[in-house]
Design an enzyme around this catalytic site. Structure first.
Site, mmCIF file in Angstrom:
data_model
loop_
_atom_site.group_PDB
_atom_site.id
_atom_site.type_symbol
_atom_site.label_atom_id
_atom_site.label_comp_id
_atom_site.label_asym_id
_atom_site.label_seq_id
_atom_site.Cartn_x
_atom_site.Cartn_y
_atom_site.Cartn_z
ATOM 1 N N ASP A 128 94.193 -27.488 20.884
ATOM 2 C CA ASP A 128 93.967 -28.890 20.520
ATOM 3 C C ASP A 128 92.728 -29.392 21.243
ATOM 4 O OD1 ASP A 128 96.244 -29.114 18.880
ATOM 5 O OD2 ASP A 128 97.520 -29.543 20.602
ATOM 6 N N ASP A 147 96.185 -30.040 12.395
ATOM 7 C CA ASP A 147 97.136 -31.151 12.507
ATOM 8 C C ASP A 147 96.701 -32.328 11.634
ATOM 9 O OD1 ASP A 147 98.463 -29.624 14.441
ATOM 10 O OD2 ASP A 147 97.414 -30.611 16.100
#
EC number: 3.4.23.36
Length: 167
Positions: A128, A147
């Protein structure tokens, strides 16, 4: 003697464009993760705006780091869920290839799911790097392009269902 053969095909729409969209999501997701891991070390942060940073973070769990502190079984569990979801989405794309908004939603979700499955299989965690925050009220959990595609896909899916209900 030449004969003119005509082939008749079913006029069912192809799912290839939807798989292409999913492939583009996977490509951008993986390229962005490769770039961020080459430019940052774990925990490094680059302030971009008052509300957005780039930061390298690893997520061994699911959304919002759910189950990230477990012993490692969650890697295989979430990988299996991602693969099962991808297979089911491909089935749905094949069955409903002509429903544009529905398939856009599925293609984005598919690309995001596969992007994160690749991370789990290759690295053992999801990479991330997008970090949003607002006026000192805290940071939203870091996330990635996969995401984002999943979230947009879910939004389109909800919109498609609302349109279908209103007909």
């Amino acid at each position: 003697m030449a004969t003119n053969k005509k082939t008749f095909s079913t006029s069912s729409p192809s799912m290839n464009p939807w798989l292409g969209i999913a492939a583009i999501v996977i490509l951008f997701d993986q390229l962005s993760k490769i770039t961020i891991t080459k430019m940052f070390r774990l925990g490094d942060e680059l302030v971009v705006t008052k509300f957005f940073n780039l930061v390298l973070a690893y997520n061994r769990g699911a959304a919002f780091s759910f189950l990230s502190n477990e012993s490692g079984w969650q890697r295989y569990f979430f990988t299996a869920i991602g693969i099962a979801a991808a297979l089911f989405i491909v089935y749905l794309l094949r069955k409903h290839a002509g429903q544009r908004l529905f398939c856009w939603a599925l293609a984005l979700i598919l690309g995001g799911a596969v992007g994160n499955v690749i991370d789990r299989m290759v690295y053992g965690h999801v990479i991330d790097f997008l970090d949003f925050h607002w006026r000192g009220l805290g940071h939203f959990p870091a996330f990635n392009i996969a995401d984002s595609a999943i979230c947009v896909g879910v939004g389109l899916f909800i919109l498609d269902e609302l349109r279908r209900v209103n007909k």
